[in-house]
Design a protein around this motif. Structure first.
Motif, PDB file in Angstrom:
ATOM      1  N   ASP A 210       0.879  -1.037  -0.029  1.00  0.00           N
ATOM      2  CA  ASP A 210       0.061   0.121  -0.025  1.00  0.00           C
ATOM      3  C   ASP A 210       0.999   1.273  -0.099  1.00  0.00           C
ATOM      4  O   ASP A 210       2.226   1.158   0.005  1.00  0.00           O
ATOM      5  CB  ASP A 210      -0.913   0.140   1.373  1.00  0.00           C
ATOM      6  CG  ASP A 210      -1.870   1.057   1.508  1.00  0.00           C
ATOM      7  OD1 ASP A 210      -2.165   1.705   0.390  1.00  0.00           O
ATOM      8  OD2 ASP A 210      -2.514   1.173   2.469  1.00  0.00           O
ATOM      9  N   LYS A 212       0.512   4.648   1.860  1.00  0.00           N
ATOM     10  CA  LYS A 212      -0.140   5.302   3.040  1.00  0.00           C
ATOM     11  C   LYS A 212      -0.195   6.952   2.714  1.00  0.00           C
ATOM     12  O   LYS A 212      -1.267   7.656   3.332  1.00  0.00           O
ATOM     13  CB  LYS A 212       0.014   4.988   4.217  1.00  0.00           C
ATOM     14  CG  LYS A 212      -0.426   3.531   4.465  1.00  0.00           C
ATOM     15  CD  LYS A 212      -0.782   3.168   5.809  1.00  0.00           C
ATOM     16  CE  LYS A 212      -1.491   1.805   6.159  1.00  0.00           C
ATOM     17  NZ  LYS A 212      -0.878   0.824   6.551  1.00  0.00           N
ATOM     18  N   GLY A 224      -6.032   6.851   3.785  1.00  0.00           N
ATOM     19  CA  GLY A 224      -6.534   5.330   3.884  1.00  0.00           C
ATOM     20  C   GLY A 224      -5.677   4.746   3.020  1.00  0.00           C
ATOM     21  O   GLY A 224      -5.817   3.333   2.979  1.00  0.00           O
ATOM     22  N   PHE A 267      -6.108  -9.620   7.717  1.00  0.00           N
ATOM     23  CA  PHE A 267      -5.128  -8.659   6.932  1.00  0.00           C
ATOM     24  C   PHE A 267      -3.918  -8.422   7.754  1.00  0.00           C
ATOM     25  O   PHE A 267      -4.136  -7.910   9.063  1.00  0.00           O
ATOM     26  CB  PHE A 267      -6.029  -7.384   6.600  1.00  0.00           C
ATOM     27  CG  PHE A 267      -5.302  -6.161   6.084  1.00  0.00           C
ATOM     28  CD1 PHE A 267      -3.930  -6.188   6.066  1.00  0.00           C
ATOM     29  CD2 PHE A 267      -6.001  -5.034   5.902  1.00  0.00           C
ATOM     30  CE1 PHE A 267      -3.278  -5.067   5.444  1.00  0.00           C
ATOM     31  CE2 PHE A 267      -5.358  -3.872   5.410  1.00  0.00           C
ATOM     32  CZ  PHE A 267      -4.010  -3.869   5.376  1.00  0.00           C
ATOM     33  N   ASN A 283      -5.996  -6.563  10.584  1.00  0.00           N
ATOM     34  CA  ASN A 283      -7.345  -6.133  10.479  1.00  0.00           C
ATOM     35  C   ASN A 283      -8.133  -7.386  10.082  1.00  0.00           C
ATOM     36  O   ASN A 283      -7.761  -8.487   9.522  1.00  0.00           O
ATOM     37  CB  ASN A 283      -7.304  -4.971   9.502  1.00  0.00           C
ATOM     38  CG  ASN A 283      -6.617  -4.115   9.611  1.00  0.00           C
ATOM     39  OD1 ASN A 283      -6.852  -3.200  10.649  1.00  0.00           O
ATOM     40  ND2 ASN A 283      -5.509  -3.541   8.872  1.00  0.00           N
ATOM     41  N   ARG A 285     -10.448  -7.304   7.694  1.00  0.00           N
ATOM     42  CA  ARG A 285     -11.298  -7.546   6.454  1.00  0.00           C
ATOM     43  C   ARG A 285     -10.096  -7.181   5.282  1.00  0.00           C
ATOM     44  O   ARG A 285      -8.810  -6.968   5.768  1.00  0.00           O
ATOM     45  CB  ARG A 285     -12.165  -6.143   6.486  1.00  0.00           C
ATOM     46  CG  ARG A 285     -11.675  -5.250   7.341  1.00  0.00           C
ATOM     47  CD  ARG A 285     -10.977  -3.876   6.634  1.00  0.00           C
ATOM     48  NE  ARG A 285     -10.362  -3.110   7.676  1.00  0.00           N
ATOM     49  CZ  ARG A 285      -9.234  -2.333   7.189  1.00  0.00           C
ATOM     50  NH1 ARG A 285      -8.992  -2.203   6.106  1.00  0.00           N
ATOM     51  NH2 ARG A 285      -8.544  -1.601   8.004  1.00  0.00           N
ATOM     52  N   PHE A 286     -10.511  -6.879   3.977  1.00  0.00           N
ATOM     53  CA  PHE A 286      -9.574  -6.301   2.933  1.00  0.00           C
ATOM     54  C   PHE A 286      -9.371  -5.035   3.324  1.00  0.00           C
ATOM     55  O   PHE A 286      -9.752  -4.242   3.734  1.00  0.00           O
ATOM     56  CB  PHE A 286     -10.122  -6.618   1.575  1.00  0.00           C
ATOM     57  CG  PHE A 286     -10.328  -7.996   0.740  1.00  0.00           C
ATOM     58  CD1 PHE A 286      -9.103  -8.410   0.605  1.00  0.00           C
ATOM     59  CD2 PHE A 286     -11.332  -8.677   0.700  1.00  0.00           C
ATOM     60  CE1 PHE A 286      -8.997  -9.799   0.082  1.00  0.00           C
ATOM     61  CE2 PHE A 286     -11.554  -9.778   0.123  1.00  0.00           C
ATOM     62  CZ  PHE A 286     -10.101 -10.537  -0.186  1.00  0.00           C
ATOM     63  N   GLY A 287      -8.005  -4.800   2.830  1.00  0.00           N
ATOM     64  CA  GLY A 287      -7.376  -3.582   2.498  1.00  0.00           C
ATOM     65  C   GLY A 287      -7.958  -2.913   1.570  1.00  0.00           C
ATOM     66  O   GLY A 287      -8.355  -3.427   0.261  1.00  0.00           O
ATOM     67  N   ASP A 288      -8.125  -1.409   1.569  1.00  0.00           N
ATOM     68  CA  ASP A 288      -8.634  -0.597   0.558  1.00  0.00           C
ATOM     69  C   ASP A 288      -7.710   0.348   0.347  1.00  0.00           C
ATOM     70  O   ASP A 288      -7.463   1.387   1.226  1.00  0.00           O
ATOM     71  CB  ASP A 288      -9.999  -0.156   1.031  1.00  0.00           C
ATOM     72  CG  ASP A 288     -10.429   0.670  -0.299  1.00  0.00           C
ATOM     73  OD1 ASP A 288     -10.015   0.822  -0.945  1.00  0.00           O
ATOM     74  OD2 ASP A 288     -12.044   0.916  -0.022  1.00  0.00           O
ATOM     75  N   PRO A 289      -6.862   0.561  -0.669  1.00  0.00           N
ATOM     76  CA  PRO A 289      -6.957  -0.126  -1.992  1.00  0.00           C
ATOM     77  C   PRO A 289      -6.519  -1.412  -2.231  1.00  0.00           C
ATOM     78  O   PRO A 289      -6.496  -2.003  -3.378  1.00  0.00           O
ATOM     79  CB  PRO A 289      -6.271   1.181  -2.743  1.00  0.00           C
ATOM     80  CG  PRO A 289      -5.130   1.362  -2.106  1.00  0.00           C
ATOM     81  CD  PRO A 289      -5.308   1.354  -0.715  1.00  0.00           C
ATOM     82  N   GLU A 290      -5.905  -2.054  -1.531  1.00  0.00           N
ATOM     83  CA  GLU A 290      -5.378  -3.532  -1.853  1.00  0.00           C
ATOM     84  C   GLU A 290      -6.314  -4.378  -2.577  1.00  0.00           C
ATOM     85  O   GLU A 290      -5.834  -5.177  -3.582  1.00  0.00           O
ATOM     86  CB  GLU A 290      -4.780  -4.193  -0.934  1.00  0.00           C
ATOM     87  CG  GLU A 290      -3.445  -3.393  -0.108  1.00  0.00           C
ATOM     88  CD  GLU A 290      -3.863  -2.648   0.985  1.00  0.00           C
ATOM     89  OE1 GLU A 290      -4.969  -2.016   1.073  1.00  0.00           O
ATOM     90  OE2 GLU A 290      -3.127  -2.305   2.063  1.00  0.00           O
TER      91      GLU A 290
END
Ligand code: AMP
Ligand code: GLY
Length: 422
Positions: A210, A212, A224, A267, A283, A285-290
Motif C-alpha cells: 500500500d 499510505k 487510507g 489482513f 485487520n 477485512r480486505f485493505g482498501d485499495p489493496e
C-alpha cells in the motif's frame, strides 16, 4: 448464486466486479453501495442488520460478504449465523483482532507471533516509564477504532509523552484512546498480506504494498491508502513460509483454542525487518485499495473462494491466481485527507488505447449519482484506476494511462505507485 456485499467503497466495488465475471453468480446486491455499484447490481438502502437478514431470506441471497470492519465489530456475522444465513466475515469476538489493538497485541504475545515490543496501559505514569526505555522514534496507538488515524509516530520522547497524555485524557480520540499501546518503532519495509480463512484452513493471496502517505516519495500526511500493487517482489518464498508457520497458523490455532475461530479476511500488516516478518497489526477485512488490485488477479471463481471460506470448506477448493501484476492508483478529491470537497462531475474520455480495454478498469469508491444521471466525485478517495500486466512496469503504465483519461475538478493522485518494486 445471489450475493449481497455490505459496504460502499472501492473495495466492495472490486469484489462486485470479481463476482460479475463469475458465471455462477446471478444477482449482486450492495448495501448501501455507491453511485456506481448500481451498474454491477442493485443498491439497497438498508443498514439495520436484522432488516438485511430479512432481505436475504426473502430474496434468496445465498452468500453475504462484509467489506468494512465496523459491521463486523458490531456483530453482523453473529446475527446472520444465528439465523442460519451464510456470511463471509469474522464474529464480533474474532473481529476484536482489529477492534482492539490491546486485544491484538496480547493475543500475539500469548501465541508467540513476532510483533514490536510494547506495553498496553491506561496509566500515564506507566506509559512514561516505558517510553523512557525506548529509543526514538516511538509509536503510540489508541486502543479502539479510529479510522486509521489512531497511530502517532513520535520523533522524540517528549512528543511520545505528549501523545500518550492527550490520548489518555480522552482529548485526541475520545473513548477509543482511554487505553493505549506504546511500542518500539520498526524500521523496514511494509507489506499487506491477506489470508482468506475458514476457521481452520486458509489461502494466502499475493502479497501487496500500500502507499499510505498522500504525496510522492511517501511524504505528506497519512491517508487510507493512495495506491497499491501486487504481487510485490519484496516477498520471497522464505518470507511466505515464515508468515505461514509463525503468523497465520498460530493465529488460526490460537483463535480456535480461545473459542473464536477466525473466518474471513485476516489482513496482516507486516514490517519486514532484516528479512524477518514482524506483525504491526491485524485487520479483519480486505485493505482498501489493496482489494482493488487483488480481485483482478483472482483466476478462480470469486464465489467459490468466499462461499467455501464462509462454510468452513476451503480445504476442498483449489484457488488460483493469474501469473500477472496489478497496480492501482487512487484518484482523490481536492481536499483529501483534510476535509470534504464539494461534488465535482467525473468525465471519462473514450478509451482509445486498445490495450486498456482488456487490461485496465476503474473501481469506483467515493462517487454518487446526480439527479442528472451523471457521476460525481463526492468522497475523499473517489476511484481507483487499476492496470494489469505481465510486469509491474506494464501494469503501472496501463494504470496511469487510464488516470490520464479521468477528469474531475481538483483531482489528485500520486504519480509513483509501485516505485518500491521498480
Ligand atoms: P496501524 O494503524 O497500526 O497499521 O498503524 C498505521 C501505520 O503506522 C502502519 O501502517 C505503519 O506504517 C505505522 N506503524 C505502526 N506501528 C509501527 C511500528 N511499531 N513501527 C513503525 N511503523 C509503525
Ligand atoms: N489500505 C489499508 C487499509 O485498508 O487499512
Amino acid at each position: 448464486m445471489n450475493v449481497l456485499i455490505i459496504g460502499a467503497g472501492g473495495r466492495e466495488y472490486s469484489i462486485g466486479l470479481a463476482l460479475k465475471r463469475d458465471d455462477k453468480v446471478e444477482k449482486i446486491y450492495f448495501a448501501p453501495g455507491n453511485g456506481a455499484t448500481d451498474t454491477l447490481g442493485e443498491n439497497l438502502a438498508i443498514s439495520d442488520f436484522g432488516a438485511l437478514a430479512d432481505f436475504v431470506e426473502a430474496n434468496g441471497v445465498d452468500l453475504t460478504i462484509v467489506g468494512p470492519e465496523a459491521p463486523l465489530v458490531e456483530g453482523i456475522v453473529d446475527l446472520f449465523e444465528a439465523r442460519g444465513l451464510t456470511i463471509f466475515g469474522p464474529s464480533a469476538k474474532a473481529a476484536q483482532l482489529e477492534g482492539s489493538k490491546i486485544f491484538m497485541k496480547n493475543f500475539l504475545a500469548r501465541h508467540n507471533v513476532p510483533t514490536a515490543k510494547y506495553i498496553e496501559t491506561d496509566s500515564l505514569e506507566d506509559a512514561y516509564t516505558f517510553i523512557n526505555t525506548l529509543e526514538a522514534p516511538i509509536v503510540v496507538k489508541a486502543d479502539g477504532l479510529c479510522g486509521g488515524k489512531g497511530v502517532i509516530i513520535a520523533q522524540s520522547h517528549d512528543e511520545a509523552k505528549r501523545a500518550a497524555g492527550e490520548m489518555l485524557s480522552g482529548n485526541s480520540f475520545g473513548e477509543a484512546g482511554t487505553s493505549i499501546v506504546v511500542e518500539e518503532f520498526l524500521d523496514g519495509y511494509e507489506l499487506s498480506v491477506f489470508a482468506i480463512c475458514d476457521g481452520k484452513d486458509y489461502v494466502v493471496l499475493p502479497a501487496a504494498q500500500d502507499h499510505k502517505r498522500l504525496l510522492n516519495n511517501d511524504e505528506g500526511p497519512n491517508t487510507g491508502g493512495m495506491g497499491a500493487y501486487a504481487p510485490t517482489p519484496l516477498v520471497n518464498e522464505m518470507i511466505y513460509q515464515k508468515l505461514n508457520e509463525r503468523v497465520i497458523e498460530p493465529t488460526l490455532k490460537g483463535m480456535e483454542a480461545e473459542g473464536m475461530p477466525f473466518t474471513g479476511v485476516l489482513f496482516i500488516g507486516v514490517m519486514v525487518v532484516k528479512g524477518e516478518p514482524i506483525i504491526l497489526e491485524y485487520n479483519v477485512r480486505f485493505g482498501d485499495p489493496e482489494c482493488e488490485e487483488l480481485m483482478p488477479l483472482l483466476k478462480s471463481p470469486a464465489s467459490e473462494l468466499f462461499y467455501k471460506a464462509a462454510t468452513g470448506d476451503l480445504k476442498s477448493a483449489t484457488i488460483e491466481f493469474y501469473d500477472k501484476y496489478a497496480v492501482g492508483v487512487v484518484m482523490a478529491s481536492k481536499n483529501y485527507p483534510y476535509k470534504s470537497t464539494p461534488p465535482a462531475e467525473i468525465i471519462i474520455d473514450d478509451i482509445y488505447h486498445e490495450e486498456l480495454h482488456e487490461n485496465a478498469h476503474i473501481s469506483y469508491a467515493g462517487v454518487s449519482r446526480g439527479e442528472d444521471g451523471k457521476l460525481y466525485a463526492s468522497g475523499g478517495r473517489v476511484l481507483v484506476c487499476v492496470g494489469v500486466g505481465e510486469s509491474i512496469k506494464e501494469a503501472q503504465e496501463r494504470a496511469y494511462m487510464l488516470v490520464g483519461q479521468v477528469h474531475f475538478a481538483g483531482k489528485q493522485c500520486r504519480t509513483d505507485i509501485a516505485y518500491q518494486a521498480l
